[in-house]
Design a protein around this motif. Structure first.
Motif, PDB file in Angstrom:
ATOM      1  N   THR A   1      -4.937  35.449  54.410  1.00 43.62           N
ATOM      2  CA  THR A   1      -5.640  36.241  55.421  1.00 43.62           C
ATOM      3  C   THR A   1      -4.949  37.600  55.527  1.00 43.62           C
ATOM      4  O   THR A   1      -3.807  37.746  55.079  1.00 43.62           O
ATOM      5  CB  THR A   1      -5.586  35.562  56.814  1.00 43.62           C
ATOM      6  N   PRO A   2      -5.587  38.592  56.142  1.00 45.55           N
ATOM      7  CA  PRO A   2      -4.927  39.899  56.335  1.00 45.55           C
ATOM      8  C   PRO A   2      -3.679  39.780  57.205  1.00 45.55           C
ATOM      9  O   PRO A   2      -2.876  40.711  57.276  1.00 45.55           O
ATOM     10  CB  PRO A   2      -5.996  40.731  57.065  1.00 45.55           C
ATOM     11  N   TYR A   3      -3.487  38.658  57.871  1.00 45.23           N
ATOM     12  CA  TYR A   3      -2.355  38.463  58.787  1.00 45.23           C
ATOM     13  C   TYR A   3      -1.267  37.593  58.178  1.00 45.23           C
ATOM     14  O   TYR A   3      -0.313  37.216  58.847  1.00 45.23           O
ATOM     15  CB  TYR A   3      -2.867  37.872  60.108  1.00 45.23           C
ATOM     16  N   GLY A   4      -1.435  37.239  56.902  1.00 45.54           N
ATOM     17  CA  GLY A   4      -0.432  36.398  56.255  1.00 45.54           C
ATOM     18  C   GLY A   4      -0.949  34.988  56.040  1.00 45.54           C
ATOM     19  O   GLY A   4      -2.154  34.736  56.118  1.00 45.54           O
ATOM     20  N   ALA A   5      -0.012  34.082  55.782  1.00 44.83           N
ATOM     21  CA  ALA A   5      -0.392  32.720  55.400  1.00 44.83           C
ATOM     22  C   ALA A   5      -0.573  31.834  56.631  1.00 44.83           C
ATOM     23  O   ALA A   5       0.263  31.828  57.538  1.00 44.83           O
ATOM     24  CB  ALA A   5       0.681  32.127  54.504  1.00 44.83           C
ATOM     25  N   PRO A   6      -1.648  31.044  56.660  1.00 41.17           N
ATOM     26  CA  PRO A   6      -1.798  30.027  57.708  1.00 41.17           C
ATOM     27  C   PRO A   6      -0.718  28.941  57.590  1.00 41.17           C
ATOM     28  O   PRO A   6      -0.014  28.870  56.584  1.00 41.17           O
ATOM     29  CB  PRO A   6      -3.191  29.455  57.445  1.00 41.17           C
ATOM     30  N   SER A   7      -0.640  28.082  58.591  1.00 44.95           N
ATOM     31  CA  SER A   7       0.420  27.061  58.639  1.00 44.95           C
ATOM     32  C   SER A   7       0.346  26.062  57.496  1.00 44.95           C
ATOM     33  O   SER A   7       1.366  25.514  57.080  1.00 44.95           O
ATOM     34  CB  SER A   7       0.315  26.256  59.943  1.00 44.95           C
ATOM     35  N   ALA A   8      -0.866  25.768  57.036  1.00 49.86           N
ATOM     36  CA  ALA A   8      -1.048  24.720  56.025  1.00 49.86           C
ATOM     37  C   ALA A   8      -2.402  24.921  55.363  1.00 49.86           C
ATOM     38  O   ALA A   8      -3.138  25.850  55.709  1.00 49.86           O
ATOM     39  CB  ALA A   8      -1.008  23.341  56.698  1.00 49.86           C
ATOM     40  N   GLU A   9      -2.716  24.043  54.432  1.00 49.42           N
ATOM     41  CA  GLU A   9      -4.053  24.095  53.843  1.00 49.42           C
ATOM     42  C   GLU A   9      -5.076  23.599  54.872  1.00 49.42           C
ATOM     43  O   GLU A   9      -4.743  22.841  55.784  1.00 49.42           O
ATOM     44  CB  GLU A   9      -4.102  23.262  52.561  1.00 49.42           C
ATOM     45  N   PHE A  10      -6.302  24.066  54.705  1.00 47.54           N
ATOM     46  CA  PHE A  10      -7.397  23.635  55.575  1.00 47.54           C
ATOM     47  C   PHE A  10      -8.045  22.430  54.905  1.00 47.54           C
ATOM     48  O   PHE A  10      -8.466  22.498  53.749  1.00 47.54           O
ATOM     49  CB  PHE A  10      -8.405  24.766  55.764  1.00 47.54           C
ATOM     50  N   VAL A  11      -8.116  21.339  55.631  1.00 51.12           N
ATOM     51  CA  VAL A  11      -8.630  20.095  55.063  1.00 51.12           C
ATOM     52  C   VAL A  11     -10.028  19.831  55.626  1.00 51.12           C
ATOM     53  O   VAL A  11     -10.197  19.675  56.834  1.00 51.12           O
ATOM     54  CB  VAL A  11      -7.704  18.903  55.420  1.00 51.12           C
ATOM     55  N   THR A  12     -11.022  19.836  54.744  1.00 54.49           N
ATOM     56  CA  THR A  12     -12.379  19.502  55.188  1.00 54.49           C
ATOM     57  C   THR A  12     -12.606  18.018  54.936  1.00 54.49           C
ATOM     58  O   THR A  12     -12.252  17.516  53.864  1.00 54.49           O
ATOM     59  CB  THR A  12     -13.421  20.321  54.397  1.00 54.49           C
ATOM     60  N   GLY A  13     -13.166  17.354  55.916  1.00 55.53           N
ATOM     61  CA  GLY A  13     -13.406  15.931  55.746  1.00 55.53           C
ATOM     62  C   GLY A  13     -14.471  15.425  56.690  1.00 55.53           C
ATOM     63  O   GLY A  13     -15.106  16.221  57.395  1.00 55.53           O
ATOM     64  N   GLU A  14     -14.653  14.137  56.677  1.00 55.90           N
ATOM     65  CA  GLU A  14     -15.633  13.522  57.572  1.00 55.90           C
ATOM     66  C   GLU A  14     -14.954  12.583  58.549  1.00 55.90           C
ATOM     67  O   GLU A  14     -14.144  11.741  58.148  1.00 55.90           O
ATOM     68  CB  GLU A  14     -16.676  12.751  56.759  1.00 55.90           C
ATOM     69  N   LEU A  15     -15.314  12.766  59.800  1.00 58.71           N
ATOM     70  CA  LEU A  15     -14.802  11.913  60.865  1.00 58.71           C
ATOM     71  C   LEU A  15     -16.036  11.324  61.540  1.00 58.71           C
ATOM     72  O   LEU A  15     -16.870  12.078  62.059  1.00 58.71           O
ATOM     73  CB  LEU A  15     -14.006  12.784  61.854  1.00 58.71           C
TER      74      LEU A  15
END
Ligand code: HPA
Length: 243
Positions: free
Chosen positions: A28-42
């Motif tokens: 992102t323009p603000y640097g790295a997020p905390s972790a990967e974004f996990v897409t899933g089904e709940l």
């Protein structure tokens, strides 16, 4: 379909009942997020999960790149966020392992990168009601449906951490009207509002705040209560996405 994200805090680095479809590392323009974004089904509903402290849990509250996290979720089209966070209980009914859905915030944190609007044209978001009333109502209904006892209100005080508070600091916060104390609620809620993402929080009480019980607060006590509280959070989230 509305895109929903869940941000997990201490005690919720992974959503165990999430069927994982995709993992994405974003910049992102603000640097790295905390972790990967996990897409899933709940419960047959698509959600995006982010571990606020990283996976494994390693980023202290004052070092979390809140701007990158919320920006990343916006990039993924997220319109609603449920933020889960461990807190200390200050007022009478906020006992360890209990869950609250706060409705107000007092921010005592400092030195955090807390806005997207420091270089752009001056914009002052309205923050009278920091949490989405719509999402809060849905969480409260979901808790009733799932038979989980919660406190449907509360003022969340955000401290800087990573140390816990002194007993006098908690007395001051109580005078100020705080019911709960945590370290990660801000600037996360305000950044979501700046990006027009609906945001509500599930506060899981890990311990009585400093001076509210005998003796000192131990990590062992925090972990024990969080294990119990997070089992209810998992149930609550399942019921929430089903509504
Ligand atoms: N204070 C601040 N943050 C916390 C606490 C606390 O007592 N417990 C869990 N997160």
């Amino acid at each position: 379909m509305t895109t929903l994200a869940i941000i997990g805090g201490t005690g919720l680095t992974q959503l165990s009942n999430l069927t994982i479809l995709k993992r994405e590392q974003l910049s992102t323009p603000y640097g790295a997020p905390s972790a990967e974004f996990v897409t899933g089904e709940l419960n047959n509903t698509q959600v995006i999960f982010l571990a606020r402290h990283g996976n494994p849990h390693s980023i202290a509250p004052h070092n979390i790149n809140y701007r990158a996290n919320i920006w990343g979720l916006k990039q993924l089209g997220v319109e609603q966020i449920i933020a889960v966070a461990a807190v200390g209980g200050i007022s009478g009914d906020m006992a360890p392992a209990h869950i609250a859905i706060p409705d107000q915030i007092i921010d005592y944190s400092y030195g955090r990168k807390h806005t997207y609007f420091d270089e752009a044209a001056l914009t002052h978001i309205d923050f009278t009601y920091p949490y989405s009333q719509k999402l809060r109502s849905r969480l409260i209904s979901a808790a009733a449906d799932a038979g989980i006892k919660i406190t449907p209100l509360g003022t969340y005080g955000c401290t800087q951490g990573p140390r816990l508070e002194t007993a006098a600091e908690i007395r001051r916060m109580e005078h100020d009207g705080c019911d709960l104390v945590g370290m990660t609620g801000m600037p996360e809620a305000a950044l979501a509002k700046e990006l027009a993402i609906e945001y509500a929080a599930i506060s899981v009480i890990a311990n009585w705040a400093a001076g509210k019980s005998e003796g000192e607060i131990t990590m062992a006590e925090i972990e024990r209560h969080l294990d119990k509280g997070m089992a209810n959070v998992a149930e609550l989230l399942r019921a929430f996405v089903g509504l």
